[in-house]
Motif scaffolding. Structure first.
Motif, PDB file in Angstrom:
ATOM      1  N   ILE A   1       0.848  -1.131   0.047  1.00 27.14           N
ATOM      2  CA  ILE A   1       0.031  -0.076   0.016  1.00 27.14           C
ATOM      3  C   ILE A   1       0.708   1.309  -0.019  1.00 27.14           C
ATOM      4  CG2 ILE A   1      -1.913   1.389   1.307  1.00 27.14           C
ATOM      5  CD1 ILE A   1      -2.793  -1.209   2.418  1.00 27.14           C
ATOM      6  N   ASN A   2       0.715   1.799  -1.040  1.00 25.40           N
ATOM      7  CA  ASN A   2       1.683   3.452  -1.041  1.00 25.40           C
ATOM      8  C   ASN A   2       3.060   2.999  -1.094  1.00 25.40           C
ATOM      9  OD1 ASN A   2      -0.708   4.841  -1.364  1.00 25.40           O
ATOM     10  ND2 ASN A   2      -0.830   5.632   0.444  1.00 25.40           N
ATOM     11  N   GLY A   3       3.423   1.773  -1.842  1.00 26.02           N
ATOM     12  CA  GLY A   3       4.735   1.601  -1.806  1.00 26.02           C
ATOM     13  C   GLY A   3       5.392   0.798  -0.729  1.00 26.02           C
ATOM     14  N   TYR A   4       4.590   0.537   0.249  1.00 30.25           N
ATOM     15  CA  TYR A   4       5.110   0.025   1.602  1.00 30.25           C
ATOM     16  C   TYR A   4       4.582  -1.486   1.553  1.00 30.25           C
ATOM     17  CZ  TYR A   4       6.280  -0.951   6.401  1.00 30.25           C
ATOM     18  OH  TYR A   4       6.764  -1.505   7.481  1.00 30.25           O
ATOM     19  N   GLU A   5       4.974  -2.495   2.057  1.00 35.28           N
ATOM     20  CA  GLU A   5       4.681  -3.813   1.922  1.00 35.28           C
ATOM     21  C   GLU A   5       4.155  -4.251   3.429  1.00 35.28           C
ATOM     22  OE1 GLU A   5       6.192  -8.015   0.344  1.00 35.28           O
ATOM     23  OE2 GLU A   5       7.419  -7.253   1.687  1.00 35.28           O
TER      24      GLU A   5
ATOM     25  N   LEU B   1      -2.555   3.649  -3.030  1.00 33.39           N
ATOM     26  CA  LEU B   1      -2.144   2.822  -4.065  1.00 33.39           C
ATOM     27  C   LEU B   1      -1.790   1.560  -3.888  1.00 33.39           C
ATOM     28  CD1 LEU B   1       0.194   5.710  -5.254  1.00 33.39           C
ATOM     29  CD2 LEU B   1      -1.877   5.245  -6.419  1.00 33.39           C
ATOM     30  N   ILE B   2      -2.435   0.658  -4.506  1.00 33.75           N
ATOM     31  CA  ILE B   2      -2.418  -0.984  -4.197  1.00 33.75           C
ATOM     32  C   ILE B   2      -1.387  -1.820  -5.071  1.00 33.75           C
ATOM     33  CG2 ILE B   2      -3.761  -3.037  -3.575  1.00 33.75           C
ATOM     34  CD1 ILE B   2      -4.376  -0.423  -1.911  1.00 33.75           C
ATOM     35  N   ASP B   3      -0.762  -2.541  -4.520  1.00 35.58           N
ATOM     36  CA  ASP B   3       0.052  -3.342  -5.531  1.00 35.58           C
ATOM     37  C   ASP B   3       0.505  -4.690  -4.702  1.00 35.58           C
ATOM     38  OD1 ASP B   3       1.521  -4.210  -7.476  1.00 35.58           O
ATOM     39  OD2 ASP B   3       3.167  -2.679  -7.415  1.00 35.58           O
TER      40      ASP B   3
END
Length: 638
Positions: free
Chosen positions: A305-309, A513-515
């Motif tokens: 989320i927002n570049g943080y795992e 931002l989801i990844d």
């Protein structure tokens, strides 16, 4: 890494086709001279649309959410579309802002679009600001300056290069430092040319004429549409503040001060420097999954989320419950600024009702005497009253909870209405009353209610309800079930299960931002990147007109005194003196460098002083010039 919607990533431009005609959502609702509100065409300003067949946009950057591998690149799909992006038809004639997203997949998008400021309706002779079924549309985004961005590889999605120019022309109207549109509760008594500030009063806010000690946004350039105001701002208005978490918790009209490195506060203490004036509240970002009681197998997947795992893949891990997923996300909220909760729906006690779903082993109810909900009490005509001798229709209700089972029968015998103005019947009101009375007599936790042509039977405690027909009415129709007088479905009805859905939200209006690999699984369905709207901020640096400090600009009426001590009078200036004021205070003093050049004292006497910087030679003085030296007076006559 997830798509961050910034200049470091490729420009998003996607094409698709509308499925079905746009459905009106919110009407313009303003009675004004445009004639677009209830006093005229009564137009919609926003619509719900579905866009299908959205083509992916491939490119060489592999760092985006949907990466195809370091040796290939990446792509955008409809999942990367966010609130605040725009939709245009191929001709560039109808341009809408996406204001809400209800669902999206890689190839489809369900969203709400808005005709901002009713621009389309106002400029088209047919006032048509809707999209028809089968319209080819292009989805694109804006840069920090509010200008349209179209990827050069996607120009062909428009009907021609000139259509892209039409889109650019649309956004030129709203360029910062030229015009900025605000939508206060109403325009009040504002007029074009007024200097205005903003307050948090009203819904959502109010613009008022500015005065001394107010922070001035700018001047009114246009008034239209009842509550639409174009402002020519005195400084840049930031609509996408990069770190909204730094200015969260403020309110409309607040001044944000910088105190130390990246420490913004609404307090002016400790030599803090005013940086921003808050114009609007933030609009939170939120997304809710579509899987009930979703789980997360951390041995196979991860979540960023927002570049943080926030949940790492762990071969020695386990399958997390929705409660554990929520806890993991919240443990990282101080880094991601995204919190999580569980959205619960369903639950309650079991119930059955007219034309409702069937219970286990039962049938869906339908009406024998449609649309009326009745139980006939006699095969013959007659008045209202008691029909105990001829009433035959009866049904049973059973409530079961564990080892406790209570059953009772319901047999209406009092006719409170006439069917076809002749036959005595018990209608929905009487039948509901009979159910309640029978349940109370049996000690069963069951109640009933009714509406127009509908009856609800509901438990008042945990357990199941079973409803069956016992005997038919005098005309041979059952009392409950298919083709019955009440149309109440039969069978055994269990308590509705409590459904739990994972929800992510960000209050400050920043992006979520989801990844990670989990969101591409069936368990992660519905969890995708979304964008909120940070508060709009007026910059107070440079030559902004504000107040509160020794060097700040301020004005009285339409007369401005700037931080550089220049005076600009655009209207009349009235200076008065009252007896309550200090008699030693001069009305007006004009200085040049370190000495007084001219003043009007407290008695109204104008006084000139020797000009030590007199022009030499005199020929350089302008016509009409007047100045004093120690022993002479000079006037330039031509």
């Amino acid at each position: 890494m997830a798509a961050e919607y910034n200049p470091e990533n490729p420009i998003l431009t996607l094409a698709g086709t509308t499925s079905g005609t746009a459905v009106g959502k919110d009407k313009y609702g303003v009675n004004d001279t445009t004639g677009l509100g209830p006093n005229g065409a009564d137009q919609y300003i926003s619509y719900d649309i579905v866009i299908n067949s959205i083509q992916s946009q491939p490119f060489g950057d592999a760092s985006v959410r949907d990466t195809l591998g370091l040796g290939i690149g990446g792509q955008y799909t409809a999942v990367d579309v966010k609130i605040g992006d725009y939709v245009s038809d191929q001709a560039g004639e109808k341009i809408f802002k996406i204001t809400a997203i209800s669902s999206k997949t890689d190839a489809s998008l369900s969203c709400t679009i808005e005709d901002v400021g009713m621009t389309i309706a106002r400029t088209r002779s047919d006032r048509n600001n809707s999209l028809a079924d089968g319209t080819v549309v292009v989805i694109f985004e804006l840069n920090d300056e509010g200008e349209s961005l179209v990827a050069s590889t996607q120009f062909a999605n428009f009907a021609g290069s000139d259509k892209i120019l039409q889109v650019e022309q649309y956004f030129k109207i709203y360029k910062p430092f030229q015009r900025f549109t605000l939508y206060p509760e109403n325009t009040g008594s504002l007029e074009i040319g007024d200097f205005v500030t903003i307050t948090g009063s009203g819904n959502p806010y109010t613009l008022v004429t500015a005065s001394y000690q107010d922070t001035t946004i700018g001047t009114v350039a246009d008034l239209y549409g009842g509550n639409n105001i174009n402002i020519r701002p005195f400084n840049k208005i930031i609509t996408n503040f990069d770190d909204p978490q730094l200015v969260s918790g403020g309110e409309i009209g607040a001044t944000w001060y910088l105190s130390g490195s990246n420490n913004f506060t609404t307090s002016s203490e400790n030599n803090a420097v005013a940086k921003f004036f808050q114009l609007t509240d933030s609009i939170p970002a939120q997304v809710t999954g579509s899987v009930d009681n979703t789980t997360f197998n951390e041995t196979q997947y991860n979540l960023e989320i927002n570049g943080y795992e926030v949940i790492a893949q762990d071969a020695g891990g386990s399958t997390l419950t929705i409660e554990q997923i929520t806890s993991s996300i919240n443990n990282s909220a101080n880094i991601t600024f995204v919190s999580s909760s569980i959205d619960e729906s369903g639950g309650g006690f079991s119930e059955a009702y007219t034309l409702g779903p069937a219970g286990s082993g039962g049938a869906i109810g339908s009406l024998a005497y449609s649309p009326d909900v009745i139980i006939p009490l006699s095969p013959n005509t007659g008045p209202v009253g008691d029909y105990s001798s001829t009433a035959t229709g009866e049904f049973s209700i059973t409530h079961s909870s564990g080892a406790t089972t209570i059953a009772f029968d319901v047999k209406p015998t009092y006719a409170n209405a006439l069917y076809a103005s002749a036959y005595p019947v018990a209608d929905e009101e009487q039948i509901s009353s009979d159910i309640y009375t029978a349940a109370q007599s049996a000690g069963a936790p069951v109640s009933a209610s009714y509406g127009a042509n509908i009856i609800y039977i509901h438990a008042t405690s945990n357990g199941t309800l079973t409803i069956n027909n016992n005997t038919n009415d005098p005309f041979g129709s059952p009392t409950v079930g298919a083709g019955s007088g009440t149309g109440i479905s039969t069978g055994t009805f269990s308590q509705p299960a409590i459904e739990k859905y994972l929800t992510l939200f960000r209050e400050d209006g920043g992006n979520i931002l989801i990844d990670g690999s989990w969101i591409n699984t069936s368990d992660g369905a519905g969890i995708y990147s979304v964008a909120g709207t940070p508060p709009f901020l007026l910059m107070l640096e440079g030559n902004s007109i504000s107040s509160g400090g020794e060097d700040d600009d301020w004005f009285i009426g339409s007369t401005f005194l700037t931080a550089s001590k220049d005076i600009r009078i655009t209207g009349s200036l009235l200076v008065t003196h009252t007896s309550s004021q200090d008699d030693n205070i001069d009305f007006l003093v004009i200085t040049s460098g370190s000495y007084d050049a001219f003043k009007i004292n407290n008695e109204g006497v104008a006084q000139f002083f020797a000009n030590v910087d007199a022009p030499t030679p005199w020929a350089t003085a302008d016509y009409g010039g007047l100045y004093f030296q120690s022993s002479s007076v000079w006037a330039a006559l031509d």
